[in-house]
Write an enzyme that holds these catalytic residues in place. Structure first.
Site, PDB file in Angstrom:
ATOM      1  N   GLY A 119      20.894 -16.265  28.118  1.00 62.42           N
ATOM      2  CA  GLY A 119      19.735 -16.435  26.910  1.00 62.42           C
ATOM      3  C   GLY A 119      20.256 -17.840  26.307  1.00 62.42           C
ATOM      4  O   GLY A 119      19.622 -18.980  26.900  1.00 62.42           O
ATOM      5  N   GLY A 120      20.954 -17.686  25.065  1.00 64.27           N
ATOM      6  CA  GLY A 120      21.313 -19.096  24.429  1.00 64.27           C
ATOM      7  C   GLY A 120      21.586 -20.389  25.198  1.00 64.27           C
ATOM      8  O   GLY A 120      21.259 -21.385  25.023  1.00 64.27           O
ATOM      9  N   GLU A 125      21.882  -5.593  30.795  1.00 67.02           N
ATOM     10  CA  GLU A 125      22.155  -6.156  29.797  1.00 67.02           C
ATOM     11  C   GLU A 125      22.616  -5.272  28.537  1.00 67.02           C
ATOM     12  O   GLU A 125      21.587  -4.503  28.074  1.00 67.02           O
ATOM     13  CB  GLU A 125      20.774  -6.815  29.118  1.00 67.02           C
ATOM     14  CG  GLU A 125      20.076  -7.822  29.810  1.00 67.02           C
ATOM     15  CD  GLU A 125      18.777  -8.431  29.191  1.00 67.02           C
ATOM     16  OE1 GLU A 125      18.608  -9.685  29.013  1.00 67.02           O
ATOM     17  OE2 GLU A 125      18.034  -7.445  28.577  1.00 67.02           O
ATOM     18  N   SER A 175      25.304 -12.874  26.536  1.00 68.98           N
ATOM     19  CA  SER A 175      26.294 -14.180  26.146  1.00 68.98           C
ATOM     20  C   SER A 175      27.001 -14.274  27.216  1.00 68.98           C
ATOM     21  O   SER A 175      28.384 -14.644  27.255  1.00 68.98           O
ATOM     22  CB  SER A 175      27.126 -13.502  25.052  1.00 68.98           C
ATOM     23  OG  SER A 175      26.360 -13.112  23.847  1.00 68.98           O
ATOM     24  N   TRP A 195      14.304 -18.347  27.890  1.00 68.37           N
ATOM     25  CA  TRP A 195      14.129 -19.266  26.522  1.00 68.37           C
ATOM     26  C   TRP A 195      14.010 -18.694  25.465  1.00 68.37           C
ATOM     27  O   TRP A 195      14.030 -19.237  24.321  1.00 68.37           O
ATOM     28  CB  TRP A 195      13.290 -20.554  27.083  1.00 68.37           C
ATOM     29  CG  TRP A 195      13.792 -21.402  27.985  1.00 68.37           C
ATOM     30  CD1 TRP A 195      14.891 -21.459  28.893  1.00 68.37           C
ATOM     31  CD2 TRP A 195      13.212 -22.775  28.675  1.00 68.37           C
ATOM     32  NE1 TRP A 195      15.034 -22.381  29.851  1.00 68.37           N
ATOM     33  CE2 TRP A 195      13.911 -23.347  29.788  1.00 68.37           C
ATOM     34  CE3 TRP A 195      11.730 -22.976  28.310  1.00 68.37           C
ATOM     35  CZ2 TRP A 195      13.448 -24.387  30.356  1.00 68.37           C
ATOM     36  CZ3 TRP A 195      11.580 -24.289  29.340  1.00 68.37           C
ATOM     37  CH2 TRP A 195      12.202 -24.760  29.990  1.00 68.37           C
ATOM     38  N   HIS A 226      12.920  -6.269  28.509  1.00 68.44           N
ATOM     39  CA  HIS A 226      14.107  -6.846  27.731  1.00 68.44           C
ATOM     40  C   HIS A 226      14.354  -6.144  26.620  1.00 68.44           C
ATOM     41  O   HIS A 226      13.480  -5.410  26.022  1.00 68.44           O
ATOM     42  CB  HIS A 226      13.651  -8.013  27.572  1.00 68.44           C
ATOM     43  CG  HIS A 226      15.017  -8.953  27.065  1.00 68.44           C
ATOM     44  ND1 HIS A 226      15.282  -9.073  25.829  1.00 68.44           N
ATOM     45  CD2 HIS A 226      15.432 -10.008  27.794  1.00 68.44           C
ATOM     46  CE1 HIS A 226      16.298  -9.667  25.503  1.00 68.44           C
ATOM     47  NE2 HIS A 226      16.646 -10.249  26.715  1.00 68.44           N
ATOM     48  N   GLU A 253      14.869  -6.848  23.740  1.00 73.61           N
ATOM     49  CA  GLU A 253      14.194  -7.241  22.407  1.00 73.61           C
ATOM     50  C   GLU A 253      12.902  -6.546  22.366  1.00 73.61           C
ATOM     51  O   GLU A 253      12.341  -6.341  21.290  1.00 73.61           O
ATOM     52  CB  GLU A 253      14.516  -8.628  22.185  1.00 73.61           C
ATOM     53  CG  GLU A 253      15.721  -9.270  21.953  1.00 73.61           C
ATOM     54  CD  GLU A 253      15.925 -10.752  22.515  1.00 73.61           C
ATOM     55  OE1 GLU A 253      16.978 -11.295  22.273  1.00 73.61           O
ATOM     56  OE2 GLU A 253      15.060 -11.464  22.929  1.00 73.61           O
TER      57      GLU A 253
END
Length: 248
Positions: free
Chosen positions: A232-233, A166, A211, A10, A94, A96
């Site tokens: 993810g999204g 990823e 994605s 999330w 991750h 990010e």
């Protein structure tokens, strides 16, 4: 046969009310026999979401874990704290975290070890940037990220972990690695692990993240070395997330 796993991330999204509603909607779409489904929730909502998903097939995960056991590390959240909140999983490394907050291969390995000390399953995220892919460095990057964990924790530690591939260039961009591109890297990761332990390589879950959406999930998950997804999204919408889960 490997158990599949679909895990939602999330990220830094949602209020308390929205997180509870999302968890409730996902749980409502699951059946009692379902397994291999989890959500990684912002730290501050872990306990709230736990109250909704206890005694359901939906497992709880954190989006990061501290690389230290305890002490004067302001702002960090230890593995013991996550365990106390009911976490089964914790993401480590991750992209990010690596890109925005400077998580190194060594600190990621330390986070991996801290999670396992508390019986939390670390989800080790690995992957290359677009520049690295264009320079044919994908496998070298994967080697470096994997080796840091294996060197610190030992190959046997991977038996109780998950790996998520990823490609950084496909996260949040709308771009997705083709089925064959994703399979190529997943196969490489499994072969790389097999060099040290065929048994672990055969059993470890390797997820694809980048994605993933309802319209591409089925083809990706059909690849022989892709065991599910780190979503993810699309995980912020219960219907989309459940559709992806049902694509396994």
């Amino acid at each position: 046969m490997r158990q599949s796993l679909v895990m939602g991330n999330w990220k830094m999204n949602g209020s308390r009310a929205e997180s509870l509603a999302l968890a409730q909607s996902i749980v409502a779409g699951l059946e009692s026999g379902d397994q291999g489904v989890a959500v990684c929730v912002p730290f501050v909502y872990l306990s709230d979401v736990r109250s909704v998903i206890e005694s359901t097939p939906l497992a709880l995960g954190a989006q990061n874990v501290a690389d230290q056991e305890k002490g004067a590390y302001t702002g960090e959240v230890s593995a013991a704290m996550l365990k106390d909140c009911g976490c089964t999983y914790a993401l480590v490394g991750h992209s990010e975290r690596r890109s925005y907050y400077g998580d190194s291969d060594q600190s990621v390995a330390a986070r991996f070890c801290q999670a396992q000390k508390q019986g939390i399953i670390p989800v080790l995220c690995v992957g290359e940037t677009l520049e690295e892919r264009e320079q044919d460095k994908t496998f070298a990057v994967i080697d470096k990220q994997l080796d840091a964990v294996i060197d610190m924790a030992g190959i046997d530690a991977l038996a109780n972990s998950v790996i998520a591939y990823e490609p950084v260039w496909a996260i949040g961009t709308g771009k997705t690695a083709s089925d064959d591109q994703a399979q190529e890297v997943h196969k490489y990761i499994r072969q790389r692990i097999a060099e040290k332990s065929q048994e672990i390589a055969d059993k470890i879950q390797i997820l694809y993240g980048g994605s993933v959406k309802p319209d591409n999930a089925k083809a990706l998950f059909a690849m022989p070395d892709i065991d599910g997804g780190l979503i993810g999204g699309a995980s912020l919408d219960a219907d989309s997330f459940l559709s992806i889960y049902r694509s396994i």
